[in-house]
Design a protein around this motif. Structure first.
Motif, short mmCIF file in Angstrom:
data_model
loop_
_atom_site.label_atom_id
_atom_site.label_comp_id
_atom_site.label_asym_id
_atom_site.label_seq_id
_atom_site.Cartn_x
_atom_site.Cartn_y
_atom_site.Cartn_z
N LEU A 1 0.84 -1.20 0.00
CA LEU A 1 0.00 0.00 0.00
C LEU A 1 0.87 1.24 0.00
O LEU A 1 0.60 2.19 -0.75
N ILE A 2 1.92 1.26 0.80
CA ILE A 2 2.82 2.41 0.83
C ILE A 2 3.47 2.61 -0.54
O ILE A 2 3.60 3.74 -1.02
N GLY A 3 3.85 1.52 -1.19
CA GLY A 3 4.43 1.61 -2.52
C GLY A 3 3.48 2.23 -3.52
O GLY A 3 3.89 3.07 -4.35
N LEU A 4 2.21 1.86 -3.45
CA LEU A 4 1.20 2.42 -4.34
C LEU A 4 0.99 3.91 -4.05
O LEU A 4 0.90 4.73 -4.98
N ILE A 5 0.95 4.26 -2.78
CA ILE A 5 0.80 5.68 -2.39
C ILE A 5 1.95 6.50 -2.97
O ILE A 5 1.73 7.58 -3.52
N CYS A 6 3.16 5.99 -2.84
CA CYS A 6 4.33 6.73 -3.34
C CYS A 6 4.31 6.84 -4.86
O CYS A 6 4.71 7.88 -5.41
N LEU A 7 3.86 5.81 -5.54
CA LEU A 7 3.73 5.87 -7.00
C LEU A 7 2.75 6.96 -7.39
O LEU A 7 3.02 7.77 -8.30
N ILE A 8 1.62 7.01 -6.72
CA ILE A 8 0.60 8.03 -7.02
C ILE A 8 1.15 9.43 -6.77
O ILE A 8 0.91 10.35 -7.56
N ILE A 9 1.88 9.59 -5.67
CA ILE A 9 2.49 10.90 -5.39
C ILE A 9 3.47 11.28 -6.50
O ILE A 9 3.47 12.42 -6.98
N SER A 10 4.29 10.34 -6.94
CA SER A 10 5.27 10.63 -7.99
C SER A 10 4.58 11.02 -9.29
O SER A 10 5.12 11.81 -10.07
N LYS B 1 -2.17 5.60 -13.13
CA LYS B 1 -3.21 5.21 -12.17
C LYS B 1 -4.34 6.23 -12.20
O LYS B 1 -4.10 7.44 -12.22
N ILE B 2 -5.57 5.71 -12.16
CA ILE B 2 -6.71 6.61 -12.16
C ILE B 2 -6.75 7.44 -10.88
O ILE B 2 -7.21 8.59 -10.87
N GLU B 3 -6.22 6.87 -9.79
CA GLU B 3 -6.13 7.63 -8.54
C GLU B 3 -5.26 8.88 -8.72
O GLU B 3 -5.54 9.92 -8.14
N SER B 4 -4.21 8.74 -9.53
CA SER B 4 -3.32 9.88 -9.78
C SER B 4 -4.06 10.98 -10.52
O SER B 4 -3.88 12.17 -10.24
N LYS B 5 -4.91 10.60 -11.47
CA LYS B 5 -5.69 11.58 -12.23
C LYS B 5 -6.69 12.29 -11.33
O LYS B 5 -6.91 13.50 -11.46
N ILE B 6 -7.30 11.55 -10.43
CA ILE B 6 -8.27 12.15 -9.51
C ILE B 6 -7.59 13.20 -8.64
O ILE B 6 -8.11 14.31 -8.44
N ILE B 7 -6.40 12.88 -8.12
CA ILE B 7 -5.68 13.84 -7.28
C ILE B 7 -5.27 15.06 -8.08
O ILE B 7 -5.37 16.20 -7.60
N LYS B 8 -4.82 14.86 -9.30
CA LYS B 8 -4.45 16.00 -10.15
C LYS B 8 -5.62 16.94 -10.33
O LYS B 8 -5.49 18.16 -10.24
#
Length: 220
Positions: free
Chosen positions: A112-121, A131-138
């Motif tokens: 989970l931490i690895g995925l969180i860091c990927l999304i942050i990057s 990741k769709i999560e990355s698009k949502i945060i953007k």
């Protein structure tokens, strides 16, 4: 992830940024921005378009809260967050690198931490999100700059830079002001978020223009 862990993470993030100040927002702004982006993401995740997307809401929430964690490395001895001073890399790449130091205190799932860091990057402006999560945060991050609240950032920036209201009006009418925000509507990934941003921006534009009109007595 239970609510207790999320509250602990919020407390950790608040402790880091509560005494930090920046030109566009003042004291504690980076903490409140992180909390707002997290809340936006949690609400966006409930949009019907994501019903079949199997979103990782835990990773989304934590990455949204910590998406600017890299900026903590740029705080000077006076507590000021210095924009752009990230040692030759983006604050997103830096954030992905240092985030585990804070997250491992509360999250034991390394995947989970690895995925969180990927999304942050993937928040880096030149990066195409995987990741769709990355698009949502953007989208949520961008949305936070389109409403009336952004006027607070403009006023604090003008104050710290010793600028007056006439100079603020000049900025708003220049290339980095209203027109830039209008041009950036095309960067939103999801039309539902873009529609909210457009509504907010109308309120921001109206409030800003009213302030300038009152300054010149044009409302009399």
């Amino acid at each position: 992830m239970n609510q207790k862990i999320l509250e602990q993470l919020k407390t950790e993030y608040k402790t880091l940024f509560k005494n930090v100040w920046e030109l566009g927002g003042g004291y504690g702004f980076r903490y409140h921005h992180g909390v707002r982006v997290m809340k936006y993401c949690q609400k966006i995740a409930e949009f019907p378009r994501f019903n079949d997307e199997n979103l990782n809401v835990d990773a989304l929430s934590v990455a949204a809260l910590f998406h600017d964690i890299g900026k903590i490395e740029t705080v000077d001895k006076n507590g000021q967050l210095i924009y752009g001073n990230y040692g030759g890399i983006s604050h997103d790449a830096l954030g992905a690198k240092i985030a585990p130091k804070y997250l491992e205190k509360y999250i034991k799932d390394k995947e989970l931490i690895g995925l969180i860091c990927l999304i942050i990057s993937e928040q880096e402006s030149q990066t195409t999100p995987t990741k769709i999560e990355s698009k949502i945060i953007k989208d949520a991050d961008r949305l936070d700059h389109y409403g009336v609240l952004h006027l607070w950032c403009s006023i604090t920036y003008a104050n710290y830079q010793k600028k007056n209201i006439e100079e603020l009006k000049e900025f708003w009418g220049g290339d980095e002001g209203k027109s830039k925000y209008e041009a950036n509507f095309s960067k939103f990934y999801f039309p539902e978020v873009k529609a909210i941003a457009e509504k907010r921006f109308k309120n921001l534009s109206r409030t800003t223009e009213l302030m300038f009109d009152e300054n010149e007595g044009l409302d009399l």
